[in-house]
Design a protein around this motif. Structure first.
Motif, PDB file in Angstrom:
ATOM      1  N   THR A 166     -61.570  48.445  56.786  1.00 30.36           N
ATOM      2  CA  THR A 166     -60.903  49.389  57.686  1.00 30.36           C
ATOM      3  C   THR A 166     -60.703  48.790  59.068  1.00 30.36           C
ATOM      4  O   THR A 166     -59.897  49.304  59.857  1.00 30.36           O
ATOM      5  CB  THR A 166     -61.719  50.689  57.844  1.00 30.36           C
ATOM      6  N   GLY A 167     -61.470  47.736  59.385  1.00 27.40           N
ATOM      7  CA  GLY A 167     -61.380  47.110  60.691  1.00 27.40           C
ATOM      8  C   GLY A 167     -62.136  47.838  61.775  1.00 27.40           C
ATOM      9  O   GLY A 167     -62.073  47.447  62.953  1.00 27.40           O
ATOM     10  N   MET A 168     -62.878  48.885  61.416  1.00 21.97           N
ATOM     11  CA  MET A 168     -63.642  49.650  62.397  1.00 21.97           C
ATOM     12  C   MET A 168     -65.121  49.404  62.218  1.00 21.97           C
ATOM     13  O   MET A 168     -65.597  49.048  61.129  1.00 21.97           O
ATOM     14  CB  MET A 168     -63.349  51.151  62.249  1.00 21.97           C
ATOM     15  N   SER A 169     -65.874  49.574  63.299  1.00 25.81           N
ATOM     16  CA  SER A 169     -67.329  49.487  63.194  1.00 25.81           C
ATOM     17  C   SER A 169     -67.847  50.720  62.465  1.00 25.81           C
ATOM     18  O   SER A 169     -67.193  51.777  62.429  1.00 25.81           O
ATOM     19  CB  SER A 169     -67.977  49.409  64.573  1.00 25.81           C
ATOM     20  N   SER A 170     -69.026  50.594  61.881  1.00 23.05           N
ATOM     21  CA  SER A 170     -69.600  51.710  61.122  1.00 23.05           C
ATOM     22  C   SER A 170     -69.821  52.929  62.005  1.00 23.05           C
ATOM     23  O   SER A 170     -69.531  54.069  61.608  1.00 23.05           O
ATOM     24  CB  SER A 170     -70.917  51.270  60.484  1.00 23.05           C
ATOM     25  N   ILE A 171     -70.347  52.714  63.211  1.00 25.77           N
ATOM     26  CA  ILE A 171     -70.646  53.837  64.103  1.00 25.77           C
ATOM     27  C   ILE A 171     -69.362  54.546  64.524  1.00 25.77           C
ATOM     28  O   ILE A 171     -69.277  55.778  64.500  1.00 25.77           O
ATOM     29  CB  ILE A 171     -71.439  53.359  65.325  1.00 25.77           C
ATOM     30  N   ASP A 172     -68.344  53.774  64.890  1.00 23.99           N
ATOM     31  CA  ASP A 172     -67.076  54.385  65.313  1.00 23.99           C
ATOM     32  C   ASP A 172     -66.422  55.148  64.167  1.00 23.99           C
ATOM     33  O   ASP A 172     -65.908  56.264  64.356  1.00 23.99           O
ATOM     34  CB  ASP A 172     -66.119  53.315  65.837  1.00 23.99           C
TER      35      ASP A 172
END
Length: 390
Positions: free
Chosen positions: A332-338
């Motif tokens: 997804t290209g996103m960090s897990s927290i975000d």
């Protein structure tokens, strides 16, 4: 105001763990938003009636006073029977300590063997209390990555690589939180052999021992019958839907149990006897409901794994135990927290970011699928719509 104890400063704040996310989700609910809960790891059904009745009857019968620190005789005898039936050896009564829940058991086990500077090996990602207890005790961390390519099982070879002359304890959790991984019998036997050869303690967290799908539970405590170096933790919370009762037990060498009891005397003194009576009813009563519930959990597991694998840029291995799915979201290209926060805010689906369980959890989310098939389907569809827009 004077400074607090240094040990307290070593415990990092809980910013993305289960109760932190639950707090955010609850606030959104208070504001009127519909929330689908996948963040908290507890069964979604009540404690069985015969267990609750045993506690109520015990209160009525006057089991409301102090009792022996290590536990009442009848419950410890039931634990003996349980260990003999499920692990194949019968511990002595002086090897058993009743504790108020798994977290207390983890802390007591680690505090009983670790000195400042000692090294503890544990899987990463893993249940956060292992790391927090080690931080508090000022022990050094030598975590072993639980790798997706190995279905998140512990690798004996990886453990060997991290052993030094300061290694004091190896932590095992199978079935595992947060991944649902089940370490195989041969792997556990090899880890136990390594610990024996290197003279290292083992802490085996087996709280999900009754919650397996296709695998059969095996305990590395069989190697020494918990008489030399193994400390076994199990309890009532998960399989018996007794998370709020706070009831578990440790089986360990009697010298370790004696030291734990010295600490317990000056902390919580004893586990309330009426709760222990409920524990007897749990272990000695009808067990068929566990398999019935696991049949339900299997359907939920299959549904959420299929659903997660159908989402854009998401993949998920099939867990073999417990009730957690741990999908990979790196594409997804996103960090897990975000990503977890945006999913909560924009879809109302509450899940946990992988780093809540350690740095190796980055790139993953954790879903506790202890909910209905209808809610699982609804959550998948909400996340599908969201992920298609990013």
């Amino acid at each position: 105001m004077k400074s607090l104890a240094n040990a307290m400063s070593r415990i990092p704040p809980d910013e993305c763990g289960p109760f932190a996310v639950l707090g955010k989700a609850t606030e959104l609910e208070r504001q009127g938003k519909k929330i689908l809960h996948f963040e908290i790891g507890q069964p979604d059904y009540k404690s069985p009636e015969h267990i609750s009745k045993a506690a109520i009857d015990a209160i009525k019968d006057g089991y409301t006073g102090y009792v022996g620190t290590s536990g009442i005789y009848d419950f410890k005898e039931a634990i003996q029977d349980e260990i003999e039936t499920t692990r194949g050896y019968r511990p002595n009564l002086d090897q058993i300590l009743v504790v108020p829940g798994g977290n207390t058991g983890i802390f007591l086990a680690m505090a009983s063997v670790l000195n400042p500077g000692d090294e503890v090996i544990y899987p990463n990602p893993s249940f956060p209390t292992y790391a927090l207890a080690a931080h508090y005790l000022d022990a050094k961390h030598a975590f072993v990555p639980a790798k997706e390519k190995n279905d998140f099982r512990l690798s004996p070879a990886d453990i060997i690589e991290r052993i030094t002359d300061k290694t004091k304890l190896i932590v095992i959790n199978s079935p595992q939180n947060p991944t649902g991984a089940v370490t195989k019998k041969a792997e556990l036997e090899e880890i136990a052999a390594i610990a024996e050869e290197k003279d290292i303690f083992i802490f085996s967290d087996e709280i999900y021992s009754k919650m397996l799908y296709d695998e059969k539970h095996y305990s590395c405590s069989v190697q020494d019958s918990a008489k030399e170096r193994t400390i076994l933790l199990d309890g009532m919370a998960k399989a018996y839907a007794m998370t709020g009762w706070r009831l578990g037990y440790l089986v360990a060498p009697k010298e370790i149990i004696n030291k734990m009891c010295q600490f317990v005397v000056t902390s919580y003194s004893c586990v309330p006897p009426f709760i222990q009576k409920a524990g007897i009813a749990a272990l000695k009563g009808d067990q068929t409901f566990i398999q019935k519930n696991m049949t339900v959990f299997r359907k939920r597991r299959d549904a959420i794994v299929k659903g997660l694998n159908s989402l854009p840029n998401v993949s998920c291995v099939t867990p073999q135990g417990a009730f957690y799915a741990f999908p990979n979201i790196t594409k997804t290209g996103m960090s897990s927290i975000d990503l977890a926060d945006r999913i909560l805010q924009e879809t109302g689906v509450a899940c946990l970011p992988g780093p809540a369980f350690g740095e190796c959890g980055e790139g993953f989310l954790r879903f506790s699928y202890s909910t209905s098939l209808e809610i699982i389907d609804e959550a998948i569809e909400k996340m599908r719509i969201f992920l298609e827009t990013i």
